[in-house]
Structures are given as structure tokens and as C-alpha cells.
Design a protein around this motif. Structure first.
Motif, PDB file in Angstrom:
ATOM      1  N   GLU A 126       0.819  -1.217   0.000  1.00 27.65           N
ATOM      2  CA  GLU A 126       0.000   0.000   0.000  1.00 27.65           C
ATOM      3  C   GLU A 126       0.851   1.265   0.000  1.00 27.65           C
ATOM      4  N   CYS A 127       2.165   1.089   0.062  1.00 25.90           N
ATOM      5  CA  CYS A 127       3.099   2.217   0.072  1.00 25.90           C
ATOM      6  C   CYS A 127       3.992   2.169  -1.159  1.00 25.90           C
ATOM      7  N   ARG A 128       4.734   3.260  -1.349  1.00 26.94           N
ATOM      8  CA  ARG A 128       5.732   3.322  -2.403  1.00 26.94           C
ATOM      9  C   ARG A 128       6.999   3.952  -1.833  1.00 26.94           C
ATOM     10  N   LYS A 138      17.049  16.468  -0.686  1.00 27.26           N
ATOM     11  CA  LYS A 138      16.676  15.563  -1.764  1.00 27.26           C
ATOM     12  C   LYS A 138      17.034  14.150  -1.284  1.00 27.26           C
ATOM     13  N   ALA A 139      16.075  13.509  -0.590  1.00 23.80           N
ATOM     14  CA  ALA A 139      16.339  12.187  -0.031  1.00 23.80           C
ATOM     15  C   ALA A 139      16.558  11.170  -1.141  1.00 23.80           C
ATOM     16  N   ASP A 140      17.470  10.219  -0.919  1.00 31.31           N
ATOM     17  CA  ASP A 140      17.643   9.159  -1.911  1.00 31.31           C
ATOM     18  C   ASP A 140      16.337   8.411  -2.125  1.00 31.31           C
ATOM     19  N   ALA A 141      15.536   8.284  -1.066  1.00 33.20           N
ATOM     20  CA  ALA A 141      14.216   7.673  -1.187  1.00 33.20           C
ATOM     21  C   ALA A 141      13.382   8.052   0.028  1.00 33.20           C
ATOM     22  N   ALA A 142      12.067   8.051  -0.165  1.00 29.82           N
ATOM     23  CA  ALA A 142      11.141   8.325   0.934  1.00 29.82           C
ATOM     24  C   ALA A 142       9.978   7.345   0.833  1.00 29.82           C
ATOM     25  N   LEU A 143       9.684   6.684   1.930  1.00 30.70           N
ATOM     26  CA  LEU A 143       8.584   5.727   1.984  1.00 30.70           C
ATOM     27  C   LEU A 143       7.325   6.454   2.451  1.00 30.70           C
ATOM     28  N   ALA A 144       6.264   6.355   1.655  1.00 33.17           N
ATOM     29  CA  ALA A 144       5.006   7.022   1.974  1.00 33.17           C
ATOM     30  C   ALA A 144       3.869   6.256   1.307  1.00 33.17           C
ATOM     31  N   PRO A 145       2.632   6.496   1.738  1.00 34.53           N
ATOM     32  CA  PRO A 145       1.496   5.825   1.098  1.00 34.53           C
ATOM     33  C   PRO A 145       1.423   6.149  -0.396  1.00 34.53           C
ATOM     34  N   LEU A 146       0.815   5.245  -1.150  1.00 35.70           N
ATOM     35  CA  LEU A 146       0.623   5.436  -2.581  1.00 35.70           C
ATOM     36  C   LEU A 146      -0.095   6.758  -2.842  1.00 35.70           C
ATOM     37  N   ASP A 147       0.426   7.524  -3.789  1.00 29.80           N
ATOM     38  CA  ASP A 147      -0.142   8.819  -4.204  1.00 29.80           C
ATOM     39  C   ASP A 147      -0.057   9.888  -3.113  1.00 29.80           C
ATOM     40  N   HIS A 148       0.799   9.683  -2.135  1.00 29.62           N
ATOM     41  CA  HIS A 148       0.893  10.628  -1.021  1.00 29.62           C
ATOM     42  C   HIS A 148       1.256  12.036  -1.470  1.00 29.62           C
ATOM     43  N   ASP A 188       6.037  18.706   1.830  1.00 25.04           N
ATOM     44  CA  ASP A 188       5.977  18.685   3.283  1.00 25.04           C
ATOM     45  C   ASP A 188       6.221  17.249   3.751  1.00 25.04           C
ATOM     46  N   PRO A 189       7.020  17.047   4.799  1.00 27.78           N
ATOM     47  CA  PRO A 189       7.356  15.685   5.227  1.00 27.78           C
ATOM     48  C   PRO A 189       6.265  14.996   6.046  1.00 27.78           C
ATOM     49  N   MET A 240       9.337   7.045   6.283  1.00 30.49           N
ATOM     50  CA  MET A 240      10.779   6.816   6.394  1.00 30.49           C
ATOM     51  C   MET A 240      11.504   7.550   5.274  1.00 30.49           C
ATOM     52  N   VAL A 241      12.674   8.055   5.577  1.00 27.98           N
ATOM     53  CA  VAL A 241      13.585   8.559   4.556  1.00 27.98           C
ATOM     54  C   VAL A 241      14.818   7.662   4.526  1.00 27.98           C
ATOM     55  N   VAL A 242      15.445   7.600   3.360  1.00 25.30           N
ATOM     56  CA  VAL A 242      16.607   6.738   3.165  1.00 25.30           C
ATOM     57  C   VAL A 242      17.719   7.548   2.514  1.00 25.30           C
ATOM     58  N   GLU A 243      18.919   7.384   3.030  1.00 27.13           N
ATOM     59  CA  GLU A 243      20.113   7.913   2.383  1.00 27.13           C
ATOM     60  C   GLU A 243      21.119   6.775   2.236  1.00 27.13           C
ATOM     61  N   VAL A 244      21.739   6.719   1.057  1.00 28.26           N
ATOM     62  CA  VAL A 244      22.803   5.756   0.772  1.00 28.26           C
ATOM     63  C   VAL A 244      24.052   6.578   0.496  1.00 28.26           C
ATOM     64  N   THR A 245      25.081   6.407   1.290  1.00 25.77           N
ATOM     65  CA  THR A 245      26.256   7.262   1.163  1.00 25.77           C
ATOM     66  C   THR A 245      26.881   7.122  -0.220  1.00 25.77           C
TER      67      THR A 245
END
Length: 224
Positions: free
Chosen positions: A94-96, A114-124, A134-135, A140-145
Motif C-alpha cells: 500500500e506504500c511506495r 533531496k532524499a535518496d528515497a522516501a517511503l510514503a502511502p501510494l499517491d501521497h 511537506d514531510p 521513512m527517509v533513506v540515504e545511501v552514502t
């Protein structure tokens, strides 16, 4: 090349194009391959305008009040993000996991990451205008060094504070310098209360509201 190698943040040609298109009251410098703002300060509105005018491939961030250039990802960096995207989709359909998501972070949302990725509900993010969202509601936010000498300060210090101040519940840092995952959670008063670290190969339980279990054995294939 190692993570500690100093390399230019951008090309001289990209800098000249960026400087030519900068707002009238923003003066940029390019010293030793690094981008600086004269006076070491830029207003949020000027930053947003500058980011819109940046050359293709140049991604700008405003972290802790300072202008930053987000490094271009290498192929292993992209592979790590794709691995996490698949894992997240399988367990939270249900998330992307939105790659390269722009977010307003830090105190009073004055930072722009500019997060490498952000987990949020579909179409958030569908109803949000502009590049910087707006956060609120982000799980969740993800950063990969990346291969950049500033990664240590930016991903391990500045963004930890910025994401906590924005009350993002979980910040997952995949640290390719140390082959570890750090799971920051429970933000309170601008500080994450929990930050356990796990080596590649460990089974990592991402806490609520993420609720995803990562078997990180695959990350060993992407180690440098």
C-alpha cells in the motif's frame, strides 16, 4: 577511488551556467571544485529559485542553512536503492518508495533535502505543489552514502538532525563506507532517540510505522 577522495562537486561548465542563472542577490563561488555562496548564507526563496534553474544533473540541497550539491549516484548506489524498493513494495504494497524525493526538513521547514528515497502511502505526494514536499505523513527517509568526502557530515550529521527536526519517524542510513545500516527512530525535540547499527548480512527490523524486515545479505554483493 575511495570515499575519502576529494572530487569536484560539479563541472566548471555547470557552475558557470548555474552562476549565470542565479538570482540577482545570490553570488556563487567555485573553489577547489566546491560550490559556495558568498556570505555563506542563502534565503529559502532564493535557494528554491536557484534549484529550479540548476543545469540538468545538478541537484541542490539546503542543509542546515548551507547550500549543498548532492552527489550523482554510482551504479552500486542505484542497486542498493532498487533492492530496498523491491523489499518495501513486497512487504508494504500500500506504500511506495519514492526515489530522489524533495522534502522540506529541519526547523521550521527551512531546509530542503533531496532524499535518496522516501517511503510514503501510494499517491501521497500527488496533491503537493512544487519540487519540495511537506514531510508530514512520510514514514521513512533513506540515504545511501556516495563517493564524496562530504557524505560523512551531510548524511551522518546534518541530515540526521534535519530529518529528526522534521519529525520523520524513521531515517535509514545505508553507510557504504562502513558496510552498515543505521536505523534512526523515535524523533523527540529534534533528536532521534534510537540509532542502532547493523552490519551487512544482519536481519534488520525497521520499527513502526515502517514495519519492514530487511534481510541484508544481498547488500554484500554491492559492497565496494
Amino acid at each position: 577511488m575511495t570515499f575519502g577522495t576529494r572530487r569536484p562537486q560539479m563541472s566548471r561548465e555547470d557552475f558557470e551556467e548555474l552562476a549565470d542563472n542565479a538570482p540577482a542577490n545570490v553570488q556563487l563561488e567555485f573553489l577547489d571544485g566546491r560550490l559556495y555562496v558568498k556570505g555563506d548564507h542563502i534565503e529559502v526563496e532564493d535557494f528554491e529559485e536557484l534549484a529550479r534553474r540548476a543545469p540538468e544533473g545538478v541537484k541542490l540541497e539546503l542543509i542546515d542553512g548551507k547550500l549543498e550539491v548532492k552527489p550523482l549516484p554510482d551504479q552500486r548506489h542505484g542497486a542498493v536503492v532498487m533492492w530496498l524498493l523491491v523489499e518495501s513494495l513486497q512487504q508494504r504494497p500500500e506504500c511506495r518508495l519514492y526515489p530522489e524525493q524533495g522534502l522540506k526538513v529541519g526547523s521550521y521547514r527551512k531546509g530542503h533535502a533531496k532524499a535518496d528515497a522516501a517511503l510514503a502511502p501510494l499517491d501521497h505526494f500527488v496533491d503537493q505543489d512544487g519540487e519540495w514536499a511537506d514531510p508530514e505523513g512520510v514514514l521513512m527517509v533513506v540515504e545511501v552514502t556516495s563517493r564524496d568526502r562530504d557524505a560523512g557530515r551531510r548524511d551522518r550529521v546534518d541530515k540526521v538532525r534535519g530529518y529528526a527536526e522534521a519529525s520523520i519517524p524513521v531515517y535509514l542510513l545505508i553507510d557504504r563506507d562502513n558496510d552498515t545500516l543505521v536505523v534512526y527512530s523515535e524523533p523527540k525535540n529534534g533528536i532521534y532517540q534510537q540509532n542502532p547499527s547493523y552490519p551487512y548480512g544482519a536481519v534488520v527490523e525497521l520499527p513502526a510505522p515502517v514495519n519492514v524486515t530487511l534481510n541484508t545479505e544481498k547488500l554484500k554483493d554491492y559492497a565496494d
